[in-house]
Design an enzyme around this catalytic site. Sequence first.
Site, short mmCIF file in Angstrom:
data_model
loop_
_atom_site.label_atom_id
_atom_site.label_comp_id
_atom_site.label_asym_id
_atom_site.label_seq_id
_atom_site.Cartn_x
_atom_site.Cartn_y
_atom_site.Cartn_z
N THR A 121 -12.72 -74.22 0.83
CA THR A 121 -12.88 -74.73 2.20
C THR A 121 -11.85 -75.79 2.52
O THR A 121 -11.10 -75.69 3.49
CB THR A 121 -14.30 -75.28 2.39
N GLN A 151 -15.05 -69.96 6.30
CA GLN A 151 -14.47 -71.29 6.45
C GLN A 151 -12.95 -71.21 6.56
O GLN A 151 -12.29 -70.63 5.69
CB GLN A 151 -14.85 -72.19 5.27
N ASP A 174 -15.79 -74.32 10.63
CA ASP A 174 -15.18 -75.49 9.97
C ASP A 174 -13.79 -75.81 10.53
O ASP A 174 -12.85 -76.06 9.79
CB ASP A 174 -15.09 -75.29 8.46
N ASP A 196 -20.59 -75.15 12.29
CA ASP A 196 -20.24 -76.43 11.66
C ASP A 196 -18.78 -76.81 11.96
O ASP A 196 -18.06 -77.28 11.08
CB ASP A 196 -20.43 -76.36 10.14
N ARG A 254 -26.51 -79.88 12.32
CA ARG A 254 -27.40 -79.81 11.17
C ARG A 254 -26.77 -80.68 10.08
O ARG A 254 -25.54 -80.82 9.99
CB ARG A 254 -27.59 -78.38 10.69
N TRP A 256 -25.21 -81.71 6.85
CA TRP A 256 -24.59 -81.21 5.63
C TRP A 256 -25.06 -82.05 4.43
O TRP A 256 -25.24 -81.55 3.33
CB TRP A 256 -23.07 -81.25 5.78
#
Length: 343
Positions: A121, A151, A174, A196, A254, A256
């Site tokens: 990532t 990602q 990401d 995210d 949310r 992580w």
Amino acid sequence: MLCSILLIAIYPTLIACSKSAETSDETTPIEEEGKTIKADAVVAADGTGDFTSLQDAINAAPNNRTEYYYIYIKKGTYKEVITIPQTKDYIYLIGEETAMTVLTYDNYASRRKPDGSEYGTSGSASFFVQGNHFVAEKITFENTAGIDAGQALAINISGARSSFRNCRFLGHQDTWYAGNGTYQYVKDSFIEGSVDFIFGGSTAFFDHCQLESTRNGYITAASTPEDQTYGYVFHHCTLTARPEITSSSVYLGRPWRPNAKVIFIECAMDKHIQQAGWHNWGKPDNEKTAFYAEYKSTGAGASIDNRVSWSHQLTMEEAKRFTYENVIGDQHPKFVMEKIQIN
């Protein structure tokens, strides 16, 4: 000599010229109206600058500087993985035009490197900021791996302090990442993504930005350290989605990590925002430690009465904790001047 002139406010100018061997390497930081500064390097894809590669221009900058090194980037698409190394503090990038000055690559987490290992990532970014006091204006940072690639970062920021103005960050999962203990100020910019797409453990103040969801998912995945006062603060931002995104399908965030901190201050939210607002990542214990809050959200997505019970609706007095001055004011590098325009 070919020159591109940036008019800053009314009087100051940043003159970006293709330099001859006799040109001075000294920089002249703008500190007041009436002063001018020549770019230390010009990058142009068409060969009219000092470099055709931005990485080459960065590599040519002296190490361990304590004053800004200005790099002017002419319109064009520059496909290369770019790194601002730890030894290159005080790099200042200015693009000719935001949407037309594109720094791009297409790596993703599961892609194999030449040695057979995966990028992972954090290693999938198109642009890496490792140097301190980094500033970028009027630039697009892009990852084109695609919505099904997983990602795939547009930018990875590990340098202690950085600022961005009139920039675009394009990707899906990401898109934008900044590490623990770092500070970012992001002003008048556009960030898009699916899952995210703003994540990490930094202190970041997003001021008058647009956050565009490219599918149903989650806007933030903060991993704020427990002892860190602030996480993400979104101030007067606009939350939008592509036309095909359904109503109530995108969460504000949310956690992580358990102590995630995310605040939305007077933001406009379209109908794609989940009525519940926030997700616990399938871990009820996160509800006890994460701090998710809003103040005066507006729009179809500002369904205050339906938010999860463990989130917060701030009072005016509580919201004062999250002003620009309190969160980021003296913790980020300042821009040269306001209202940069190109002629």
